[in-house]
Design a protein around this motif. Structure first.
Motif, PDB file in Angstrom:
ATOM      1  N   ARG A   8      43.028  62.897  41.214  1.00 19.26           N
ATOM      2  CA  ARG A   8      43.221  62.135  39.969  1.00 19.26           C
ATOM      3  C   ARG A   8      43.608  60.689  40.283  1.00 19.26           C
ATOM      4  NH1 ARG A   8      45.747  66.259  37.503  1.00 19.26           N
ATOM      5  NH2 ARG A   8      47.802  65.422  37.974  1.00 19.26           N
ATOM      6  N   LYS A   9      44.492  60.547  41.235  1.00 23.65           N
ATOM      7  CA  LYS A   9      44.966  59.211  41.642  1.00 23.65           C
ATOM      8  C   LYS A   9      43.796  58.383  42.194  1.00 23.65           C
ATOM      9  CE  LYS A   9      48.332  56.387  42.863  1.00 23.65           C
ATOM     10  NZ  LYS A   9      48.634  55.534  41.813  1.00 23.65           N
ATOM     11  N   ALA A  10      42.961  59.034  43.041  1.00 23.17           N
ATOM     12  CA  ALA A  10      41.819  58.321  43.632  1.00 23.17           C
ATOM     13  C   ALA A  10      40.859  57.879  42.527  1.00 23.17           C
ATOM     14  CB  ALA A  10      41.112  59.210  44.644  1.00 23.17           C
ATOM     15  N   GLU A  11      40.643  58.750  41.542  1.00 23.43           N
ATOM     16  CA  GLU A  11      39.750  58.424  40.433  1.00 23.43           C
ATOM     17  C   GLU A  11      40.308  57.238  39.618  1.00 23.43           C
ATOM     18  OE1 GLU A  11      36.791  59.250  39.746  1.00 23.43           O
ATOM     19  OE2 GLU A  11      36.693  58.314  37.747  1.00 23.43           O
ATOM     20  N   GLN A  12      41.623  57.303  39.347  1.00 19.99           N
ATOM     21  CA  GLN A  12      42.275  56.197  38.612  1.00 19.99           C
ATOM     22  C   GLN A  12      42.100  54.879  39.370  1.00 19.99           C
ATOM     23  OE1 GLN A  12      46.382  57.187  38.283  1.00 19.99           O
ATOM     24  NE2 GLN A  12      46.131  58.316  36.376  1.00 19.99           N
ATOM     25  N   ASN A  13      42.325  54.926  40.686  1.00 19.34           N
ATOM     26  CA  ASN A  13      42.191  53.715  41.495  1.00 19.34           C
ATOM     27  C   ASN A  13      40.766  53.183  41.472  1.00 19.34           C
ATOM     28  OD1 ASN A  13      44.846  53.642  42.108  1.00 19.34           O
ATOM     29  ND2 ASN A  13      44.629  54.176  44.265  1.00 19.34           N
ATOM     30  N   ARG A  14      39.769  54.106  41.504  1.00 15.44           N
ATOM     31  CA  ARG A  14      38.364  53.670  41.443  1.00 15.44           C
ATOM     32  C   ARG A  14      38.110  52.919  40.135  1.00 15.44           C
ATOM     33  NH1 ARG A  14      36.928  58.199  44.315  1.00 15.44           N
ATOM     34  NH2 ARG A  14      36.855  59.512  42.451  1.00 15.44           N
ATOM     35  N   GLU A  15      38.605  53.507  39.030  1.00 16.85           N
ATOM     36  CA  GLU A  15      38.400  52.866  37.722  1.00 16.85           C
ATOM     37  C   GLU A  15      39.073  51.495  37.666  1.00 16.85           C
ATOM     38  OE1 GLU A  15      38.174  57.047  35.300  1.00 16.85           O
ATOM     39  OE2 GLU A  15      39.714  55.598  34.727  1.00 16.85           O
ATOM     40  N   LEU A  16      40.313  51.463  38.174  1.00 17.73           N
ATOM     41  CA  LEU A  16      41.044  50.191  38.154  1.00 17.73           C
ATOM     42  C   LEU A  16      40.338  49.133  38.988  1.00 17.73           C
ATOM     43  CD1 LEU A  16      44.737  51.418  38.437  1.00 17.73           C
ATOM     44  CD2 LEU A  16      43.837  49.898  36.657  1.00 17.73           C
ATOM     45  N   GLU A  18      37.150  48.888  39.604  1.00 11.60           N
ATOM     46  CA  GLU A  18      35.962  48.409  38.872  1.00 11.60           C
ATOM     47  C   GLU A  18      36.371  47.404  37.804  1.00 11.60           C
ATOM     48  OE1 GLU A  18      33.744  51.776  37.441  1.00 11.60           O
ATOM     49  OE2 GLU A  18      33.412  52.465  39.504  1.00 11.60           O
ATOM     50  N   ARG A  19      37.454  47.751  37.085  1.00 10.31           N
ATOM     51  CA  ARG A  19      37.933  46.862  36.014  1.00 10.31           C
ATOM     52  C   ARG A  19      38.340  45.507  36.610  1.00 10.31           C
ATOM     53  NH1 ARG A  19      42.989  48.993  33.024  1.00 10.31           N
ATOM     54  NH2 ARG A  19      43.764  47.004  32.252  1.00 10.31           N
ATOM     55  N   ILE A  20      39.023  45.557  37.727  1.00  7.92           N
ATOM     56  CA  ILE A  20      39.481  44.314  38.369  1.00  7.92           C
ATOM     57  C   ILE A  20      38.279  43.461  38.788  1.00  7.92           C
ATOM     58  CG2 ILE A  20      40.617  43.404  40.457  1.00  7.92           C
ATOM     59  CD1 ILE A  20      42.606  45.801  40.161  1.00  7.92           C
ATOM     60  N   GLU A  43      42.610  46.086  49.869  1.00  6.91           N
ATOM     61  CA  GLU A  43      41.202  46.495  49.827  1.00  6.91           C
ATOM     62  C   GLU A  43      40.364  45.657  48.864  1.00  6.91           C
ATOM     63  OE1 GLU A  43      41.595  51.090  50.480  1.00  6.91           O
ATOM     64  OE2 GLU A  43      40.433  50.647  48.664  1.00  6.91           O
ATOM     65  N   ILE A  44      40.943  45.277  47.707  1.00  7.83           N
ATOM     66  CA  ILE A  44      40.146  44.563  46.694  1.00  7.83           C
ATOM     67  C   ILE A  44      40.289  43.041  46.789  1.00  7.83           C
ATOM     68  CG2 ILE A  44      39.894  46.327  44.884  1.00  7.83           C
ATOM     69  CD1 ILE A  44      42.514  44.078  44.043  1.00  7.83           C
ATOM     70  N   ALA A  45      41.091  42.568  47.755  1.00  5.22           N
ATOM     71  CA  ALA A  45      41.345  41.126  47.825  1.00  5.22           C
ATOM     72  C   ALA A  45      40.116  40.370  48.314  1.00  5.22           C
ATOM     73  CB  ALA A  45      42.515  40.869  48.771  1.00  5.22           C
ATOM     74  N   ASP A  46      39.970  39.127  47.830  1.00  7.35           N
ATOM     75  CA  ASP A  46      38.934  38.258  48.390  1.00  7.35           C
ATOM     76  C   ASP A  46      39.375  37.780  49.762  1.00  7.35           C
ATOM     77  OD1 ASP A  46      36.978  37.936  46.150  1.00  7.35           O
ATOM     78  OD2 ASP A  46      38.837  37.422  45.133  1.00  7.35           O
ATOM     79  N   PHE A  47      40.681  37.515  49.880  1.00  8.95           N
ATOM     80  CA  PHE A  47      41.232  37.148  51.179  1.00  8.95           C
ATOM     81  C   PHE A  47      42.547  37.851  51.403  1.00  8.95           C
ATOM     82  CE2 PHE A  47      38.619  33.489  50.054  1.00  8.95           C
ATOM     83  CZ  PHE A  47      37.826  33.406  51.196  1.00  8.95           C
ATOM     84  N   ARG A  48      42.677  38.460  52.571  1.00 10.47           N
ATOM     85  CA  ARG A  48      43.961  38.978  53.029  1.00 10.47           C
ATOM     86  C   ARG A  48      44.453  37.964  54.034  1.00 10.47           C
ATOM     87  NH1 ARG A  48      40.742  43.696  53.318  1.00 10.47           N
ATOM     88  NH2 ARG A  48      40.142  43.512  55.494  1.00 10.47           N
ATOM     89  N   GLY A  49      45.775  37.781  54.088  1.00  8.06           N
ATOM     90  CA  GLY A  49      46.243  36.825  55.081  1.00  8.06           C
ATOM     91  C   GLY A  49      47.740  36.765  55.181  1.00  8.06           C
ATOM     92  N   ASP A  50      48.205  35.952  56.135  1.00  8.13           N
ATOM     93  CA  ASP A  50      49.640  35.686  56.210  1.00  8.13           C
ATOM     94  C   ASP A  50      49.932  34.515  55.272  1.00  8.13           C
ATOM     95  OD1 ASP A  50      48.643  33.490  57.555  1.00  8.13           O
ATOM     96  OD2 ASP A  50      49.763  33.835  59.400  1.00  8.13           O
ATOM     97  N   SER A  51      51.189  34.113  55.194  1.00 10.58           N
ATOM     98  CA  SER A  51      51.506  33.091  54.200  1.00 10.58           C
ATOM     99  C   SER A  51      50.800  31.770  54.497  1.00 10.58           C
ATOM    100  CB  SER A  51      53.016  32.904  54.039  1.00 10.58           C
ATOM    101  OG  SER A  51      53.704  33.199  55.204  1.00 10.58           O
ATOM    102  N   ASN A 276      50.990  46.584  42.052  1.00  7.92           N
ATOM    103  CA  ASN A 276      50.026  47.685  42.184  1.00  7.92           C
ATOM    104  C   ASN A 276      48.740  47.320  41.439  1.00  7.92           C
ATOM    105  OD1 ASN A 276      50.439  48.229  39.441  1.00  7.92           O
ATOM    106  ND2 ASN A 276      52.094  49.673  39.882  1.00  7.92           N
ATOM    107  N   LEU A 277      47.739  48.182  41.555  1.00  4.21           N
ATOM    108  CA  LEU A 277      46.430  47.853  40.975  1.00  4.21           C
ATOM    109  C   LEU A 277      46.489  47.663  39.464  1.00  4.21           C
ATOM    110  CD1 LEU A 277      43.919  50.173  42.892  1.00  4.21           C
ATOM    111  CD2 LEU A 277      44.221  47.687  43.147  1.00  4.21           C
ATOM    112  N   LYS A 278      47.295  48.512  38.815  1.00  6.78           N
ATOM    113  CA  LYS A 278      47.411  48.415  37.359  1.00  6.78           C
ATOM    114  C   LYS A 278      47.888  47.023  36.957  1.00  6.78           C
ATOM    115  CE  LYS A 278      48.589  52.423  34.805  1.00  6.78           C
ATOM    116  NZ  LYS A 278      49.592  53.412  34.544  1.00  6.78           N
ATOM    117  N   LYS A 279      48.891  46.531  37.681  1.00  5.23           N
ATOM    118  CA  LYS A 279      49.456  45.214  37.355  1.00  5.23           C
ATOM    119  C   LYS A 279      48.470  44.092  37.703  1.00  5.23           C
ATOM    120  CE  LYS A 279      54.130  46.891  38.157  1.00  5.23           C
ATOM    121  NZ  LYS A 279      55.326  46.801  39.025  1.00  5.23           N
ATOM    122  N   VAL A 280      47.669  44.300  38.734  1.00  6.08           N
ATOM    123  CA  VAL A 280      46.656  43.285  39.075  1.00  6.08           C
ATOM    124  C   VAL A 280      45.652  43.192  37.923  1.00  6.08           C
ATOM    125  CG1 VAL A 280      44.784  42.644  40.663  1.00  6.08           C
ATOM    126  CG2 VAL A 280      46.911  43.588  41.574  1.00  6.08           C
ATOM    127  N   ALA A 281      45.202  44.363  37.441  1.00  8.25           N
ATOM    128  CA  ALA A 281      44.240  44.382  36.325  1.00  8.25           C
ATOM    129  C   ALA A 281      44.857  43.716  35.093  1.00  8.25           C
ATOM    130  CB  ALA A 281      43.830  45.820  36.014  1.00  8.25           C
TER     131      ALA A 281
END
Ligand code: 13P
Ligand code: SF4
Length: 312
Positions: A8-16, A18-20, A43-51, A276-281
């Motif tokens: 269920r969690k994996a499915e929720q994350n997939r949906e989130l 897509e929405r993002i 995983e969904i970032a355009d760029f991961r990095g240090d500060s 978390n993903l929900k807050k990003v969306a």
């Protein structure tokens, strides 16, 4: 979690996710994620990095909206460097206790005591403190920044551990503030010795925000990016890691064949993990919470950030 709950969690994350991605296009937004963020955000970032890298990205992006997944001072730095952009963060409560350990009044008092000193501030500071600063640095360029200043005396805020580390690579007299990172500073010599006994073939890599006596045990000492590079390029197959556990995501992406043991299960920054993903969306949808920096503060703070970006 049981299998069903995990699914269920994996499915929720997939949906989130897509929405993002959809919202990101609509808003012409870019997602920047610090290496300490949860895996699903990295995983969904355009760029991961240090500060350092993320500050550079914020300064040069042509997106209209910057979603900064990190802690508050990072969003603030992005807004200062890209004042024309809308900068949103997933959760306003993501602060940095170390950044809160130095304030303008305290710094001004120290400047009065040492009028000839240059103020070097770790980027982990508020915009107000940056406005009182000559030049910023991150853990990736701290030694070069300190050695780049003309004066023989440096006021260093706020991390005493990083300050101690830098002082070993410079002839400058450093006046060091007493701040520290709650997460890195809790790692003890005992934790590391126990891990070394358990994994005798592993190399110990450590971030200089850890205590000096812990840093001393490192086979390699460096910023997040330097640790990643060392592990990626090393012939060794096993590492004990002395920094925040989110870095495990990039370590595993880079070297799926190597083993990484975090030096303590407490190497988790709770502030970084409130996102978390929900807050990003949600922040992409509502364009809030937004970062605002008063113009009078930003006008001064930008100089300390831009000076840092110019140091080689
Ligand atoms: P960097 O390695 O990105 O400088 O990060 C250290 C840190 O603690 C960020 O909050
Ligand atoms: Fe602040 Fe430490 Fe968390 Fe980085 S890891 S945000 S320095 S508390």
């Amino acid at each position: 979690m049981g299998d069903q709950a995990l699914e269920r969690k994996a499915e929720q994350n997939r949906e989130l996710k897509e929405r993002i991605l959809r919202l990101k296009k609509e808003r012409n937004a870019i997602i920047l994620a610090h290496y300490y963020q949860r895996d699903e955000i990295q995983e969904i970032a355009d760029f991961r990095g240090d500060s350092f890298l993320l500050a550079q990205k914020a300064a040069t992006t042509d997106a209209d909206v910057i979603v900064f997944c990190g802690v508050h001072f990072m969003g603030e730095s992005a807004k200062i460097l890209a004042p024309g952009k809308t900068v949103v963060i997933p959760d306003e409560r993501a602060g940095c206790p170390m950044a809160d350990m130095v304030n303008v009044e305290g710094l001004r008092a120290l400047k009065r005591q040492h009028p000839g000193a240059t103020v070097v501030a770790y980027i982990n500071t508020s915009a107000d403190v940056k406005a009182e600063t000559d030049i910023c640095c991150t853990s990736a360029n701290a030694v070069n920044v300190v050695n780049s200043v003309e004066s023989d005396e440096v006021i260093w805020v706020p991390d005493k551990n990083l300050g101690d580390y830098v002082s070993k690579f410079t002839n400058k007299k450093m006046i060091i503030w007493e701040g520290y990172c709650n997460t890195h500073d809790m790692l003890s010599v005992r934790d590391v010795m126990e891990m070394k006994a358990q994994y005798p073939n592993a190399k110990f890599v450590v971030h200089p925000e850890c205590r000096p006596e812990v840093v001393k045990l490192g086979d390699f000492v460096g910023s997040t990016t330097a640790i990643l590079k060392y592990c990626r390029e090393s012939d060794h197959k096993e590492f004990i890691v002395g920094t925040e556990d989110g870095v495990g995501y990039q370590l595993r992406v880079d070297s799926p064949d190597k083993e990484f043991h975090f030096a303590s299960k407490y190497l988790v920054c709770p502030n970084m993990k409130v996102n978390n993903l929900k807050k990003v969306a949600r922040c992409l949808e509502t364009l809030s919470p937004q970062i605002h920096v008063p113009e009078s503060v930003a006008a001064k703070a930008i100089q300390s950030l831009e000076r840092m970006l110019q140091v080689k």
